[in-house]
Design a protein around this motif. Structure first.
Motif, PDB file in Angstrom:
ATOM      1  N   SER A  14       0.831  -1.204   0.000  1.00  0.00           N
ATOM      2  CA  SER A  14       0.000   0.000   0.000  1.00  0.00           C
ATOM      3  C   SER A  14       0.863   1.251   0.000  1.00  0.00           C
ATOM      4  CB  SER A  14      -0.913  -0.009   1.226  1.00  0.00           C
ATOM      5  OG  SER A  14      -1.675   1.168   1.288  1.00  0.00           O
ATOM      6  N   PHE A  15       1.925   1.248   0.801  1.00  0.00           N
ATOM      7  CA  PHE A  15       2.832   2.393   0.884  1.00  0.00           C
ATOM      8  C   PHE A  15       3.508   2.634  -0.462  1.00  0.00           C
ATOM      9  CE2 PHE A  15       7.309   3.595   1.229  1.00  0.00           C
ATOM     10  CZ  PHE A  15       7.197   4.859   1.795  1.00  0.00           C
ATOM     11  N   LEU A  16       4.056   1.570  -1.041  1.00  0.00           N
ATOM     12  CA  LEU A  16       4.756   1.701  -2.314  1.00  0.00           C
ATOM     13  C   LEU A  16       3.810   2.107  -3.440  1.00  0.00           C
ATOM     14  CD1 LEU A  16       7.169  -1.364  -2.144  1.00  0.00           C
ATOM     15  CD2 LEU A  16       7.823   1.046  -2.146  1.00  0.00           C
ATOM     16  N   THR A  17       2.610   1.527  -3.440  1.00  0.00           N
ATOM     17  CA  THR A  17       1.625   1.869  -4.464  1.00  0.00           C
ATOM     18  C   THR A  17       1.271   3.347  -4.411  1.00  0.00           C
ATOM     19  OG1 THR A  17       0.676  -0.355  -4.432  1.00  0.00           O
ATOM     20  CG2 THR A  17      -0.693   1.402  -5.340  1.00  0.00           C
ATOM     21  N   SER A  18       1.045   3.851  -3.203  1.00  0.00           N
ATOM     22  CA  SER A  18       0.700   5.267  -3.019  1.00  0.00           C
ATOM     23  C   SER A  18       1.835   6.174  -3.477  1.00  0.00           C
ATOM     24  CB  SER A  18       0.376   5.530  -1.546  1.00  0.00           C
ATOM     25  OG  SER A  18       0.143   6.904  -1.318  1.00  0.00           O
ATOM     26  N   LEU A  19       3.064   5.826  -3.105  1.00  0.00           N
ATOM     27  CA  LEU A  19       4.217   6.649  -3.455  1.00  0.00           C
ATOM     28  C   LEU A  19       4.521   6.563  -4.952  1.00  0.00           C
ATOM     29  CD1 LEU A  19       6.313   8.567  -2.346  1.00  0.00           C
ATOM     30  CD2 LEU A  19       7.766   6.608  -1.772  1.00  0.00           C
ATOM     31  N   ILE A  20       4.385   5.365  -5.522  1.00  0.00           N
ATOM     32  CA  ILE A  20       4.602   5.191  -6.959  1.00  0.00           C
ATOM     33  C   ILE A  20       3.618   6.049  -7.750  1.00  0.00           C
ATOM     34  CG2 ILE A  20       4.291   3.553  -8.876  1.00  0.00           C
ATOM     35  CD1 ILE A  20       5.535   1.416  -7.009  1.00  0.00           C
ATOM     36  N   ARG A  21       2.368   6.046  -7.318  1.00  0.00           N
ATOM     37  CA  ARG A  21       1.341   6.850  -8.014  1.00  0.00           C
ATOM     38  C   ARG A  21       1.694   8.341  -7.950  1.00  0.00           C
ATOM     39  NH1 ARG A  21      -3.550   9.521  -7.620  1.00  0.00           N
ATOM     40  NH2 ARG A  21      -5.121   8.873  -9.167  1.00  0.00           N
ATOM     41  N   ARG A  22       2.101   8.780  -6.778  1.00  0.00           N
ATOM     42  CA  ARG A  22       2.444  10.202  -6.606  1.00  0.00           C
ATOM     43  C   ARG A  22       3.643  10.586  -7.469  1.00  0.00           C
ATOM     44  NH1 ARG A  22       3.337  12.623  -0.642  1.00  0.00           N
ATOM     45  NH2 ARG A  22       1.184  11.868  -0.519  1.00  0.00           N
ATOM     46  N   VAL A  23       4.670   9.748  -7.450  1.00  0.00           N
ATOM     47  CA  VAL A  23       5.885  10.040  -8.218  1.00  0.00           C
ATOM     48  C   VAL A  23       5.603   9.996  -9.715  1.00  0.00           C
ATOM     49  CG1 VAL A  23       8.225   9.263  -8.763  1.00  0.00           C
ATOM     50  CG2 VAL A  23       7.414   9.199  -6.399  1.00  0.00           C
ATOM     51  N   LYS A  24       4.803   9.012 -10.147  1.00  0.00           N
ATOM     52  CA  LYS A  24       4.471   8.883 -11.566  1.00  0.00           C
ATOM     53  C   LYS A  24       3.724  10.113 -12.063  1.00  0.00           C
ATOM     54  CE  LYS A  24       4.164   7.007 -15.562  1.00  0.00           C
ATOM     55  NZ  LYS A  24       5.364   7.037 -16.421  1.00  0.00           N
ATOM     56  N   ILE A  25       2.760  10.589 -11.291  1.00  0.00           N
ATOM     57  CA  ILE A  25       1.991  11.777 -11.677  1.00  0.00           C
ATOM     58  C   ILE A  25       2.898  13.004 -11.707  1.00  0.00           C
ATOM     59  CG2 ILE A  25       0.168  13.361 -10.944  1.00  0.00           C
ATOM     60  CD1 ILE A  25      -1.345  10.923  -9.858  1.00  0.00           C
ATOM     61  N   THR A  26       3.706  13.156 -10.666  1.00  0.00           N
ATOM     62  CA  THR A  26       4.582  14.333 -10.590  1.00  0.00           C
ATOM     63  C   THR A  26       5.578  14.364 -11.739  1.00  0.00           C
ATOM     64  OG1 THR A  26       4.422  14.251  -8.172  1.00  0.00           O
ATOM     65  CG2 THR A  26       6.117  15.665  -9.102  1.00  0.00           C
ATOM     66  N   SER A  27       6.177  13.218 -12.048  1.00  0.00           N
ATOM     67  CA  SER A  27       7.158  13.187 -13.144  1.00  0.00           C
ATOM     68  C   SER A  27       6.492  13.496 -14.482  1.00  0.00           C
ATOM     69  CB  SER A  27       7.864  11.834 -13.198  1.00  0.00           C
ATOM     70  OG  SER A  27       6.965  10.798 -13.541  1.00  0.00           O
ATOM     71  N   ALA A  28       5.299  12.961 -14.700  1.00  0.00           N
ATOM     72  CA  ALA A  28       4.577  13.224 -15.951  1.00  0.00           C
ATOM     73  C   ALA A  28       4.244  14.705 -16.091  1.00  0.00           C
ATOM     74  CB  ALA A  28       3.302  12.389 -16.008  1.00  0.00           C
ATOM     75  N   VAL A  29       3.836  15.324 -14.977  1.00  0.00           N
ATOM     76  CA  VAL A  29       3.485  16.746 -15.005  1.00  0.00           C
ATOM     77  C   VAL A  29       4.730  17.607 -15.226  1.00  0.00           C
ATOM     78  CG1 VAL A  29       2.503  18.645 -13.665  1.00  0.00           C
ATOM     79  CG2 VAL A  29       1.428  16.406 -13.591  1.00  0.00           C
ATOM     80  N   ARG A  30       5.856  17.213 -14.632  1.00  0.00           N
ATOM     81  CA  ARG A  30       7.100  17.972 -14.829  1.00  0.00           C
ATOM     82  C   ARG A  30       7.547  17.903 -16.296  1.00  0.00           C
ATOM     83  NH1 ARG A  30       9.322  19.792  -9.840  1.00  0.00           N
ATOM     84  NH2 ARG A  30       7.394  20.102  -8.649  1.00  0.00           N
ATOM     85  N   PHE A  31       7.364  16.752 -16.924  1.00  0.00           N
ATOM     86  CA  PHE A  31       7.716  16.646 -18.343  1.00  0.00           C
ATOM     87  C   PHE A  31       6.772  17.487 -19.205  1.00  0.00           C
ATOM     88  CE2 PHE A  31       9.999  12.565 -17.308  1.00  0.00           C
ATOM     89  CZ  PHE A  31      11.244  12.998 -17.748  1.00  0.00           C
ATOM     90  N   GLU A  32       5.516  17.556 -18.801  1.00  0.00           N
ATOM     91  CA  GLU A  32       4.566  18.420 -19.517  1.00  0.00           C
ATOM     92  C   GLU A  32       4.970  19.887 -19.361  1.00  0.00           C
ATOM     93  OE1 GLU A  32       1.672  19.955 -21.780  1.00  0.00           O
ATOM     94  OE2 GLU A  32       2.129  17.816 -21.608  1.00  0.00           O
ATOM     95  N   ALA A  33       5.397  20.256 -18.159  1.00  0.00           N
ATOM     96  CA  ALA A  33       5.880  21.620 -17.926  1.00  0.00           C
ATOM     97  C   ALA A  33       7.120  21.899 -18.776  1.00  0.00           C
ATOM     98  CB  ALA A  33       6.198  21.811 -16.444  1.00  0.00           C
TER      99      ALA A  33
END
Length: 216
Positions: A14-33
């Motif tokens: 659960s911890f890893l899933t939550s953190l993976i989701r957060r990191v995946k979203i953040t990295s995708a948004v940074r690349f969009e920026a």
């Protein structure tokens, strides 16, 4: 004993899933920026170049017999436009689109490296202690702090509205709802019409139109 181990495994997952989701979203948004800054850098460079061409073209009109009588007016207009271009150039240089493009891309790359580490932990079903979990959160926060430049809300909207992004997240095992057609249209309008880039597009399009209308 087996129940305790199972509970710890579930907590880790659960911890890893939550953190993976957060990191995946953040990295995708940074690349969009990063892509947005790249676009802004290109469109601002083009707008300044085109404005310079328009000014030179106005100066050359005095050599045409038809416009010789307007030489004083054309000189005033070109001086005003030259001052305007200089002011716009100074503003653009302060916005540092090129530097921000590099920072966003570097942050996205660093987050992807961190994401690979998290995915490896999850794949190996590695049991994490409280201290290890804390270290992972600190590592994630340190990456964001080291690049100290946040993305905009529009970047997040653009990313989450893409169908391929939804598919990617589903491949990671996350449930993501697709953005509706009308909301996609609104996001597109925000990105290309209501965003600052539209001003630079107007600087490219308007001068020749005004010239055709105003010049005899």
């Amino acid at each position: 004993m087996e129940q305790s181990i199972q509970n710890r495994t579930t907590e880790n997952s659960s911890f890893l899933t939550s953190l993976i989701r957060r990191v995946k979203i953040t990295s995708a948004v940074r690349f969009e920026a990063h892509h947005r800054m790249q676009y802004m850098k290109n469109i601002t460079t083009l707008s300044i170049a085109m404005l310079s061409i328009y000014i030179i073209s106005l100066n050359l009109l005095v050599f045409i017999d038809k416009y010789k009588k307007l030489s004083n007016e054309l000189t005033v207009v070109t001086v005003v436009l030259s001052t305007f271009v200089l002011a716009v150039s100074l503003v653009i240089s302060q916005l540092q689109y090129g530097e921000r493009e590099y920072i966003y891309h570097s942050c996205g790359m660093e987050l992807n490296k961190f994401l690979d580490k998290l995915l490896l932990y999850k794949e190996e079903k590695h049991t994490l202690s409280f201290e290890q979990k804390k270290e992972l959160y600190i590592e994630y926060s340190d990456i964001l702090k080291s690049y100290n430049l946040n993305h905009s809300g529009l970047d997040a909207l653009v990313v989450t509205s893409k169908d391929d992004w939804v598919k990617t997240m589903e491949n990671y095992g996350f449930t993501v709802y697709k953005t509706g057609r009308w909301k996609k249209l609104w996001i597109w309008c925000r990105k290309y019409i209501f965003d600052a880039s539209f001003i630079y597009l107007l600087l490219i399009i308007l001068p020749p139109i005004l010239s055709l209308v105003l010049l005899p």
